[in-house]
Scaffold this active site. Structure first.
Site, PDB file in Angstrom:
ATOM      1  N   GLU A 228       0.825  -1.209   0.000  1.00 28.88           N
ATOM      2  CA  GLU A 228       0.000   0.000   0.000  1.00 28.88           C
ATOM      3  C   GLU A 228       0.861   1.263   0.000  1.00 28.88           C
ATOM      4  O   GLU A 228       0.511   2.281   0.611  1.00 28.88           O
ATOM      5  CB  GLU A 228      -0.959   0.008   1.195  1.00 28.88           C
ATOM      6  CG  GLU A 228      -2.010  -1.089   1.126  1.00 28.88           C
ATOM      7  CD  GLU A 228      -3.061  -0.972   2.217  1.00 28.88           C
ATOM      8  OE1 GLU A 228      -2.760  -0.388   3.280  1.00 28.88           O
ATOM      9  OE2 GLU A 228      -4.185  -1.456   2.010  1.00 28.88           O
ATOM     10  N   GLU A 297      -6.645  -7.556  -0.968  1.00 25.32           N
ATOM     11  CA  GLU A 297      -7.276  -7.484   0.351  1.00 25.32           C
ATOM     12  C   GLU A 297      -8.762  -7.198   0.205  1.00 25.32           C
ATOM     13  O   GLU A 297      -9.161  -6.059  -0.052  1.00 25.32           O
ATOM     14  CB  GLU A 297      -6.613  -6.415   1.235  1.00 25.32           C
ATOM     15  CG  GLU A 297      -5.216  -6.782   1.683  1.00 25.32           C
ATOM     16  CD  GLU A 297      -4.666  -5.820   2.731  1.00 25.32           C
ATOM     17  OE1 GLU A 297      -5.467  -5.023   3.294  1.00 25.32           O
ATOM     18  OE2 GLU A 297      -3.454  -5.856   2.974  1.00 25.32           O
TER      19      GLU A 297
END
Length: 926
Positions: A228, A297
């Site tokens: 991320e 995710e």
């Protein structure tokens, strides 16, 4: 519709070349194997996970392979395993958040749930706790974990990072990293890049040495570098861009032979797959047409902080999000989390995240199936696998059909298909997804010459473009209730210290106590001028750091306070996470928060006063830019205000520093070190004071199920069982409001939408792994900071107590009724729907407490007989189910007779589950 194009092999994905005579012989052998067994790729998908290519039975810890070696490549549509495109379902399961003894069962339950891949982060601070000193044992034995995954025929998605976030302490970074001169994390910084490269290379080398990559016959098909980073890259400017590109090239140069991903990285280089992390990813597209759409995710729940209510995500909405992802071109989806587990020891992230990492996942913290979420998603996976031949056959976009203002279809077919009429009898692959994204209304849509009813916010899956196999809003699996729910009300420690009480079904009536000294106790103390940063002093070997100084109070100060009716105050500009203020050894007050101010009135006496500031960490920051600068402890000025001659600035005073607790460094929680503390037996009238160690001995509960301990009567501290730190505990109470009576699955989900536990402690029950217990003579040691009542602690075996379900005769046939024909097309046998019940492994259905076929009303645990009822239902269901671990009953008049004509009939059943040692009649108080 065009058929799939040939799949190119990306050169950097090839395994290292074989050289010499040995290489030639191996190559000839491989060619011979392929010629003898042309189907090196996957067999047809069924209702179960189809992760194996050609699994080799002999894979073991001695280096044997688990699969016939296969390449992993990709095109714009999907990952390509052994030459075939795959639609893959992945399950997040972090190995250190369970014990090694739990791993086989967790992996097997994931496979039974229909997944193909296990995903995990690698946790740097667990594997390199000191610079250059590596640890790969116990809960951090990643090699053992990977081989267990492979032994089940599943693939492995290894997210090396090495930054993890993951609500894990310091985001997975080792604290020693911040002490390297000149270091800045996650940017174009040479000291950081050198350490990151060393660790990533270490992990890759181990995986290669253990032959765990796909081209070696291992399970690893995908890896991740960074994590991320796109969320924070802009904060580092051009240095962030250079670092990201360096990280990508560093990973590629390791020549692992499988693809690398970067999640939430829209500017990922061409040879790195950029992927999505979110509650919904059906609208995500990668930054290049050459890359498949991957969801790293899928947040099927959320984490919790101390003092907050618990988040839950409905199974229907989770299924909706996943179905929409594959409907709109997705190829690999990973549940974050499929099993969340426990933040054992001090691994919970920060600020202020709880010990449980249950995450409302399909498998709960203790390893028990959470129903209906696990079963509903299992059915979804089976339906998606039935569509896999059509999903992988379409090379371009699926056929899009507008069915209404908020209704649409995506049709995947190996040939051009006319959606106005039936395709029954056609030899083509054809699967369709029908979506109703209206949050409130049912919709009736017309396609393939038929009418289909779609509930609000739902997707129907038609594997054969004709028959509905699954709808995301219609739950056909059981609902389960545990004997100990995560939000069970507990004896809260909101109140002041209490007198020790006795009686009740509690863990022990015999307790011993040992007082923990406040402030300076001896070992490792030093004095320095000024307020030192917490982590610079402790190196995170303990949550606790004491700052002690002395303040002289004059007669004039006392007279001034008495005449003005005032008290002096200690002020600190900023504290994190917990600060406790002691005056002359007595607790004056506390403050909780993340870099919040403190203003504490004090009772001082004439003369010298000993002032101790206790700084406590409750998980280091795990997310954000500049983590190395976040630190802990106190910031800004420390002042004593309200004195007769003005304020005293204590910031640059001489402070004596004491790291940790005396009992902590004496290891009085260990069975071997019980003589190192002065324990005194507690009496009924003992006042329970702060900063006290408690201990007792107890026997393990019967059976082999997971164990939960209720610490809701305690305040805040840490708990050890037989020397194992099960984690921090804290009976901080959630706000009274914010928890709806019921949660509507429809509509966009956010982590505050469906919460529970309002008005009670965020966490009262804590997981004790069964393997940490012995049959008798177990040692429980608690360090209590605020004054709790240990006599109220109780212990329970955690298991599914009640199961219930309600199925209509109009529900779909079971997914097991579907199969793939010889040509790969899915087909279904016309059979009645089934109501299925299942207890935990080794447990049995001890009693059917309700059963009605007809028009039963109400919901699980609140069913009642309706106007139409087959009187034989209870006897028939009891005969089919009682004494068994699981049972299935066909919902049809053929079983129960016809209790009422021209009425749609339902079957509703409630059953009690019991452990093997329990009596047939369940206890009323369970």
């Amino acid at each position: 519709m065009a058929t799939a194009s040939p799949y190119p092999t990306t050169p950097w994905l090839r395994p290292p070349p074989l050289t010499g005579l040995l290489g030639l012989l191996l190559l000839l052998l491989l060619l011979l194997l392929v010629s003898l067994s042309p189907s090196i790729a996957l067999a047809g998908a069924g209702a179960e996970a189809a992760g194996v290519l050609r699994q080799v039975v002999g894979g073991d810890d001695d280096g044997g392979t688990f699969f016939e070696p296969f390449n992993v490549t990709y095109d714009h549509r999907a990952l390509i395993l052994g030459g075939k495109r795959r639609m893959l379902v992945s399950a997040g399961l972090h190995y250190p958040r369970a014990t090694p003894e739990m791993w086989p069962s967790l992996i097997a339950k994931a496979k039974e749930g229909g997944v193909d891949v296990i995903e995990t982060y690698i946790f740097w601070n667990g594997h390199e706790p000191a610079k250059g000193q590596y640890y790969f044992e116990g809960r951090f034995d990643i090699v053992r974990f990977a081989k267990l995954v492979a032994a089940e025929g599943l693939f492995l998605f290894l997210r090396i990072g090495p930054y993890a976030c993951a609500e894990w302490n310091f985001g997975g970074f080792p604290v020693w990293l911040r002490d390297i001169p000149g270091i800045e994390f996650r940017t174009d910084n040479e000291p950081y890049k050198a350490e990151m490269q060393n660790f990533v290379t270490k992990i890759v080398d181990i995986m290669k040495e253990e032959k765990l990559y796909s081209w070696q016959g291992g399970p690893i098909i995908l890896q991740q570098i960074e994590n991320e980073y796109g969320n924070i890259q802009g904060k580092y400017g051009q240095a962030g861009k250079r670092y990201m590109q360096w990280a990508a090239q560093m990973a590629l140069a390791l020549d692992t032979g499988v693809p690398w991903v970067m999640c939430r990285q829209t500017d990922a280089p061409e040879q790195i797959l950029d992927t999505c992390n979110a509650f919904y990813c059906d609208g995500f597209k990668p930054n290049s047409y050459n890359k498949p759409t991957i969801w790293t995710e899928d947040w099927d729940g959320w984490y919790a902080d101390w003092g907050e209510a618990l988040p839950h995500r409905p199974a229907q909405d989770s299924a909706f999000a996943v179905a929409r992802f594959y409907q709109r071109g997705g190829s690999l989806q990973n549940y974050y989390m499929y099993f969340g587990g426990t933040n054992f020891e001090r691994t919970a992230g920060g600020p202020l995240q709880i010990t449980s990492y249950d995450y409302d996942a399909p498998i709960d913290e203790y390893g028990i199936l959470r129903q209906p979420k696990w079963g509903h998603l299992k059915d979804l996976h089976a339906a998606i696998k039935l569509c896999e031949p059509a999903l992988t056959a379409v090379d371009g976009s699926p056929r899009y059909v507008k069915l209404g203002p908020m209704q649409e279809a995506h049709v995947y077919s190996s040939e051009n298909v006319h959606t106005n009429g039936s395709i029954s009898g056609s030899a083509q692959f054809c699967s369709a997804f029908l979506a109703n994204i209206d949050e409130h209304k049912y919709a009736s849509v017309w396609i393939f010459g038929k009418s289909y009813s779609l509930p609000p916010w739902s997707v129907s899956i038609l594997p054969d473009c004709e028959t509905v196999a699954f709808n995301t809003a219609r739950v056909g699996t059981q609902t389960s209730f545990f004997n100990v729910e995560s939000g069970s009300p507990s004896y809260s420690s909101r109140h002041k210290p209490r007198i020790l009480s006795r009686g009740g079904p509690y863990l022990s009536t015999t307790w011993w106590a040992s007082k923990e000294p406040v402030g300076i106790w001896g070992e490792g103390i030093f004095t320095a001028q000024g307020i030192l940063e917490h982590l610079n002093v402790t190196k995170d070997i303990s949550d606790y750091l004491s700052y002690t100084t002395r303040v002289n109070i004059s007669d004039e100060d006392i007279l001034y306070w008495n005449s003005e009716g005032l008290l002096p105050s200690l002020t600190i500009d900023q504290i994190r996470d917990v600060a406790r203020i002691f005056v002359n050894g007595k607790l004056a007050g506390s403050q909780v928060g993340h870099w919040v101010s403190l203003n504490q009135p004090l009772q001082l006496v004439q003369g010298l006063n000993e002032l101790t500031l206790l700084s406590e960490i409750v998980g280091l920051q795990n997310y954000g830019a500049f983590l190395e600068k976040d630190g802990a402890g106190f910031r800004g000025q420390v002042k004593l205000t309200g004195l007769s001659n003005g304020d005293i600035d204590l910031t640059n005073s001489l402070w004596t520093y004491q790291i940790g607790l005396k009992g902590e460094f004496s290891r009085i929680y260990s069975p071997e070190n019980q003589e190192s503390a002065k324990w005194s037996s507690m009496q009924n009238d003992d006042i329970l004071s702060p900063f006290t160690w408690f201990k007792t001995m107890f026997d393990a509960p019967e059976g082999n199920g997971p164990v939960a301990i209720d610490l809701g009567s305690m305040g805040k501290g840490q708990a050890w069982v037989n020397g194992h730190l099960i984690g921090r505990y804290w009976s901080l109470v959630a706000p009274e409001s914010g928890c709806p009576v019921s949660c509507n699955y429809a509509g966009t989900y956010g982590d505050s939408k469906c919460r529970s536990n309002c008005g009670i402690a965020t966490q009262s029950w804590y997981h004790i792994p069964r393997e940490w217990l012995q049959e008798s003579g177990n040692l429980l040691v608690l360090f209590e900071e605020t004054g709790g009542d240990p006599s109220q602690i109780s212990l329970e075996v955690h298991y599914t107590k009640t199961v219930c379900s309600k199925i209509s005769e109009t529900y779909y046939p079971p997914l097991s009724a579907w199969s793939h024909a010889a040509n790969g097309r899915p087909s279904v046998n016309t059979v009645a729907p089934e109501l299925r019940l299942q207890c935990d492994e080794g447990h049995v259905i001890s009693k059917i407490t309700f059963a009605s076929y007809g028009t039963p009303t109400g919901s699980c645990q609140n069913f009642s007989v309706g106007n139409c009822h087959a009187s034989t239902t209870l006897d028939l269901v009891a005969e089919a189910c009682e004494g068994k671990n699981r049972c299935a009953i066909s919902v049809t008049n053929d079983v129960f007779g016809d209790p009422c004509r021209k009425v749609v009939r339902d079957l509703a059943v409630v059953a009690e589950c019991s452990p093997p040692s329990a009596n047939e009649e369940p206890r009323d108080d369970m």
